[in-house]
Design an enzyme around this catalytic site. Structure first.
Site, PDB file in Angstrom:
ATOM      1  N   ASP A 159       0.892  -1.218  -0.103  1.00  0.00           N
ATOM      2  CA  ASP A 159       0.057  -0.039   0.138  1.00  0.00           C
ATOM      3  C   ASP A 159       1.038   1.136  -0.067  1.00  0.00           C
ATOM      4  O   ASP A 159       1.504   1.472   0.697  1.00  0.00           O
ATOM      5  CB  ASP A 159      -0.907  -0.030   1.154  1.00  0.00           C
ATOM      6  N   GLU A 202      -2.094  -1.599  -6.066  1.00  0.00           N
ATOM      7  CA  GLU A 202      -3.372  -1.038  -6.339  1.00  0.00           C
ATOM      8  C   GLU A 202      -3.238   0.084  -7.316  1.00  0.00           C
ATOM      9  O   GLU A 202      -2.112   0.827  -7.388  1.00  0.00           O
ATOM     10  CB  GLU A 202      -3.686  -0.223  -4.868  1.00  0.00           C
ATOM     11  N   CYS A 205     -12.523  -4.047   6.708  1.00  0.00           N
ATOM     12  CA  CYS A 205     -11.806  -4.667   7.776  1.00  0.00           C
ATOM     13  C   CYS A 205     -10.966  -6.005   7.345  1.00  0.00           C
ATOM     14  O   CYS A 205     -11.692  -6.850   6.882  1.00  0.00           O
ATOM     15  CB  CYS A 205     -12.791  -4.917   8.753  1.00  0.00           C
ATOM     16  N   CYS A 238     -12.818  -9.037   9.824  1.00  0.00           N
ATOM     17  CA  CYS A 238     -14.057  -9.623   9.785  1.00  0.00           C
ATOM     18  C   CYS A 238     -14.613  -9.556   8.241  1.00  0.00           C
ATOM     19  O   CYS A 238     -15.471 -10.140   7.915  1.00  0.00           O
ATOM     20  CB  CYS A 238     -15.007  -9.208  10.548  1.00  0.00           C
ATOM     21  N   CYS A 269     -16.362  -5.935  14.789  1.00  0.00           N
ATOM     22  CA  CYS A 269     -15.366  -6.850  15.502  1.00  0.00           C
ATOM     23  C   CYS A 269     -14.239  -5.943  16.478  1.00  0.00           C
ATOM     24  O   CYS A 269     -13.754  -6.456  17.328  1.00  0.00           O
ATOM     25  CB  CYS A 269     -14.383  -7.634  14.587  1.00  0.00           C
ATOM     26  N   ASP A 299      -2.693   2.233   6.703  1.00  0.00           N
ATOM     27  CA  ASP A 299      -2.153   1.823   5.604  1.00  0.00           C
ATOM     28  C   ASP A 299      -1.944   0.290   5.856  1.00  0.00           C
ATOM     29  O   ASP A 299      -2.033  -0.450   4.645  1.00  0.00           O
ATOM     30  CB  ASP A 299      -0.898   2.354   5.525  1.00  0.00           C
TER      31      ASP A 299
END
Length: 324
Positions: A69, A165, A218, A221, A240, A247
């Site tokens: 990232d 990305e 997330c 979860c 959660c 990042d």
């Protein structure tokens, strides 16, 4: 002393040593295909496109994937499949010389420079000040290129699969608050080097979709937050209760996309493809059009819809002409 023969310029002495290139050409291990001459900040450069045999370097962890990232606070956050997370610091080469650049720019602006409208030539003091300013720009560019090459080479020599990305760098540069830092980081150059160095080592490069919510999702979860402003640097999951750096959470989500592409359980984007998102032209062509009224051009409809519209128009016409 090595010299280069260029058309219309003759034999020019090179500043950098070309002993290795000339040695390979003489022994037949390399062949020059073309040469590109360019002018940048008061200096002339010539780049050779050479065809030569190159040995493939082995990756230390070919079965390990890493999600990268890119950011401004940290240049890159790396989360690999072994559970390790590393932060690559941002060198910020340009920020360190901004004060010096302002000083040299003021000196250049206060001296008599060239004018194309009147044909005025620059003064010697202007040329001297401009050369000193260009030296600072060249130093920043060389430091940035050296740091990016070392970072991408280190990543490609260690991991067999890299997930990136598809960032909208052109859109980020329109933000006046982030444009200078984004340009100094070199997001597009990092992606370009990781892709071609991965092909050279026969490794896999996965480019995630630009619209995938990697920062809002997330990593524990899978819950997706509705909003996550840019100034919020800590991700807190409402489902959660996970509290993690923004990042690092995005890097873990990118790592999960590598597993989805390998197992075929999801679509994370094309492999070794510079552009994954759909272009605007294709988006305009495939965009849903509004149905036209009265058979006008631009109203695209299905056959059964056209029959229904024809019947509705016929009923409307009979109702308008019916005697009252």
């Amino acid at each position: 002393m090595i010299r280069v023969s260029l058309p219309r310029l003759g034999r020019i002495r090179t500043h950098e040593s070309t002993i290795k290139l000339s040695g390979r050409i003489q022994t037949g291990r390399a062949r020059i295909l073309s040469a590109t001459v360019r002018y940048e900040r008061g200096r002339w450069f010539v780049a050779f496109q050479v065809e030569t045999a190159r040995e493939m370097s082995r990756v230390s962890h070919p079965d390990t994937a890493v999600g990268i990232d890119l950011g401004v606070k940290h240049l890159a956050v790396l989360a690999d499949s072994s559970g390790q997370t590393r932060y690559e610091p941002n060198p910020e080469h340009l920020d360190g010389v901004l004060k010096l650049l302002r000083f040299h720019s003021r000196r250049v602006s206060r001296r008599q420079g060239p004018d194309r409208r009147t044909g005025r030539k620059p003064s010697r003091r202007w040329e001297k000040a401009n050369r000193e300013r260009n030296k600072v720009h060249h130093r920043v560019a060389n430091l940035r290129a050296d740091a990016l090459h070392k970072f991408t080479t280190r990543v490609r020599a260690e991991y067999g699969t890299v997930v990136l990305e598809d960032l909208n760098v052109a859109g980020m540069l329109r933000n006046r608050r982030l444009a200078r830092r984004v340009a100094d980081a070199g997001f597009g150059e990092i992606r370009r080097q990781l892709i071609y160095k991965g092909r050279r080592n026969l490794c896999t490069t996965i480019v995630a979709n630009r619209w995938s919510p990697t920062s809002k999702t997330c990593s524990d979860c899978g819950a997706v937050k509705a909003k996550l402003p840019l100034h919020v640097r800590v991700f807190t999951c409402d489902t959660c209760g996970l509290v993690l750096d923004r990042d690092e959470n995005a890097a873990r989500n990118l790592l999960a996309l590598a597993a989805n592409c390998t197992t075929g359980t999801g679509v994370a984007g094309d492999q070794d493809t510079p552009r994954v998102s759909k272009p605007r032209e294709a988006d305009r062509k495939t965009r849903r059009q509004r149905p036209g009224r009265g058979g006008r051009a631009g109203g695209a409809s299905l056959p059964h819809q056209r029959q229904k519209e024809t019947g509705d128009r016929r009923q409307d016409t009979e109702a308008r002409h019916a005697p009252r």
